[in-house]
Design a protein around this motif. Structure first.
Motif, mmCIF file in Angstrom:
data_model
loop_
_atom_site.group_PDB
_atom_site.id
_atom_site.type_symbol
_atom_site.label_atom_id
_atom_site.label_comp_id
_atom_site.label_asym_id
_atom_site.label_seq_id
_atom_site.Cartn_x
_atom_site.Cartn_y
_atom_site.Cartn_z
ATOM 1 N N ILE A 83 0.858 -1.175 0.000
ATOM 2 C CA ILE A 83 0.000 0.000 0.000
ATOM 3 C C ILE A 83 0.901 1.233 0.000
ATOM 4 O O ILE A 83 1.971 1.237 0.627
ATOM 5 C CB ILE A 83 -0.958 0.011 1.221
ATOM 6 C CG1 ILE A 83 -1.954 1.172 1.119
ATOM 7 C CG2 ILE A 83 -0.187 0.055 2.540
ATOM 8 C CD1 ILE A 83 -3.075 1.110 2.157
ATOM 9 N N SER A 84 0.511 2.258 -0.727
ATOM 10 C CA SER A 84 1.288 3.497 -0.785
ATOM 11 C C SER A 84 1.000 4.359 0.432
ATOM 12 O O SER A 84 0.001 4.158 1.146
ATOM 13 C CB SER A 84 0.942 4.274 -2.053
ATOM 14 O OG SER A 84 -0.382 4.780 -1.977
ATOM 15 N N GLY B 42 -2.251 6.004 -0.068
ATOM 16 C CA GLY B 42 -3.327 5.039 0.149
ATOM 17 C C GLY B 42 -3.580 4.805 1.621
ATOM 18 O O GLY B 42 -4.735 4.699 2.061
ATOM 19 N N LEU B 43 -2.505 4.718 2.399
ATOM 20 C CA LEU B 43 -2.659 4.541 3.844
ATOM 21 C C LEU B 43 -3.281 5.772 4.480
ATOM 22 O O LEU B 43 -4.123 5.660 5.378
ATOM 23 C CB LEU B 43 -1.298 4.249 4.479
ATOM 24 C CG LEU B 43 -1.285 4.146 6.004
ATOM 25 C CD1 LEU B 43 -2.236 3.064 6.498
ATOM 26 C CD2 LEU B 43 0.133 3.883 6.517
ATOM 27 N N GLN B 44 -2.905 6.946 4.014
ATOM 28 C CA GLN B 44 -3.480 8.180 4.553
ATOM 29 C C GLN B 44 -4.991 8.192 4.361
ATOM 30 O O GLN B 44 -5.746 8.550 5.280
ATOM 31 C CB GLN B 44 -2.838 9.375 3.861
ATOM 32 C CG GLN B 44 -3.116 10.711 4.537
ATOM 33 C CD GLN B 44 -2.300 11.821 3.900
ATOM 34 O OE1 GLN B 44 -2.312 12.001 2.687
ATOM 35 N NE2 GLN B 44 -1.588 12.572 4.721
ATOM 36 N N ASP B 45 -5.445 7.775 3.183
ATOM 37 C CA ASP B 45 -6.885 7.697 2.933
ATOM 38 C C ASP B 45 -7.528 6.640 3.835
ATOM 39 O O ASP B 45 -8.621 6.858 4.378
ATOM 40 C CB ASP B 45 -7.155 7.342 1.464
ATOM 41 C CG ASP B 45 -6.806 8.475 0.517
ATOM 42 O OD1 ASP B 45 -6.703 9.630 0.976
ATOM 43 O OD2 ASP B 45 -6.608 8.195 -0.682
ATOM 44 N N LEU B 46 -6.856 5.521 3.992
ATOM 45 C CA LEU B 46 -7.394 4.423 4.784
ATOM 46 C C LEU B 46 -7.551 4.824 6.247
ATOM 47 O O LEU B 46 -8.530 4.451 6.912
ATOM 48 C CB LEU B 46 -6.475 3.207 4.661
ATOM 49 C CG LEU B 46 -7.040 1.843 5.055
ATOM 50 C CD1 LEU B 46 -8.248 1.487 4.207
ATOM 51 C CD2 LEU B 46 -5.963 0.773 4.908
ATOM 52 N N ARG C 13 -0.951 -5.839 4.593
ATOM 53 C CA ARG C 13 -0.200 -5.109 3.575
ATOM 54 C C ARG C 13 1.022 -4.441 4.203
ATOM 55 O O ARG C 13 1.042 -4.152 5.404
ATOM 56 C CB ARG C 13 -1.084 -4.048 2.909
ATOM 57 C CG ARG C 13 -2.085 -4.628 1.937
ATOM 58 C CD ARG C 13 -3.020 -3.585 1.365
ATOM 59 N NE ARG C 13 -4.046 -3.205 2.337
ATOM 60 C CZ ARG C 13 -5.054 -2.380 2.067
ATOM 61 N NH1 ARG C 13 -5.158 -1.848 0.868
ATOM 62 N NH2 ARG C 13 -5.943 -2.086 2.991
#
Length: 281
Positions: A5-6, A9-13, A117
């Motif tokens: 995961i980028s 992407g983690l920030q959004d998650l 991930r």
């Protein structure tokens, strides 16, 4: 689920999934306190620190390698006490190159976690996007009880590797640096060299110059060449103590080449018995 995961992407998650479990696996083989110190200086909000020498390592006998796997039931109990169940959505990170995160990724998969991930680029990537940081340890999660799952990531032991020398069933891929594989400049283990018949694929070749995993097509092309027409199921990964080998396992998973095994004891276990053969060069 893709295994990487980028940071974005983690920030959004983090803003979308309140059940997300973050695990900080930062570590240093030369300074065992560094990972914890770095965690206390700052970590991704909500992250739980796991120590590679304590939480992620079994008792050392001097004959079972530098990082023997803990008993599966003990590791499951630890996760349960931390409030982590096998269905949890988990993201693991380390400082940068993913070596320690990949090891924890593999261990979590080994005990039955399926939604795991690795943060591509680790803590360094999180800093590059100016992600939020906290210094406080997260509030304890409610403990959970697990049912014992069958191991979902295959392993072999020293006896399997020894038998394979005379009756080859699998190929060993050694993730250590080229010079250590050849038996040069060995500074970690007491014996230099490698297991006879092993081929060398340093885990650092999975990364670009910024510490991110190479694109999928590049990883697949590289490992297809290393496999030399062998199936992933006929590959066993090893390194010095079973940690960086997991980086090659993860890279193969990213490339869609699944099913390889791990020799957890790796070179540090193998060379602890002087009756086992050693190859130089």
């Amino acid at each position: 689920m893709e295994p990487l995961i980028s940071a974005l992407g983690l920030q959004d998650l983090l803003s979308e999934d309140e059940t997300l479990v973050l695990l900080d696996a930062r570590h240093d083989l030369a300074n065992h306190q560094l990972g914890r110190e770095q965690y206390l200086e700052g970590h991704i909000p909500g992250a739980i620190f796991l120590d590679h020498e304590i939480d992620l390592c079994g008792p050392k006998t001097g004959k079972n390698g530098r990082h023997p796997l803990p008993d599966r039931e003990d590791f499951i109990r630890l996760l349960g006490n931390l409030g982590i169940d096998p269905t949890a959505n988990i993201v693991v990170y380390d400082a940068r190159d993913g070596m320690f995160a990949a090891h924890l990724w593999w261990m979590l998969r080994w005990v039955g976690c399926t939604r795991v991930r690795v943060l591509n680029g680790g803590w360094s990537a999180w800093g590059q996007i100016s992600g939020d940081i906290e210094r406080e340890q997260p509030a304890p999660r409610v403990p959970v009880k697990w049912a014992l799952h069958a191991a979902s990531m295959p392993v072999v032991d020293a006896l399997d590797v020894l038998a394979n020398l005379n009756n080859p069933v699998f190929t060993l891929i050694d993730a250590r640096a080229e010079n250590r594989f050849r038996g040069e400049n060995e500074t970690i283990d007491p014996v230099a060299g490698h297991i006879p018949g092993a081929v060398n694929r340093p885990f650092t070749r999975n990364l670009d110059s910024d510490g991110f995993f190479l694109p999928v097509d590049e990883l697949k092309s590289a490992f297809v060449e290393v496999l030399a027409n062998k199936k992933p199921e006929n590959i066993v990964h090893q390194c010095g103590s079973g940690i960086s080998a997991c980086h090659n396992l993860l890279a193969m998973e990213v490339a869609g080449l699944r099913g390889s095994a791990l020799y957890p004891g790796s070179w540090s276990e193998w060379c602890s018995d002087d009756s086992r053969p050693v190859e130089i060069g």
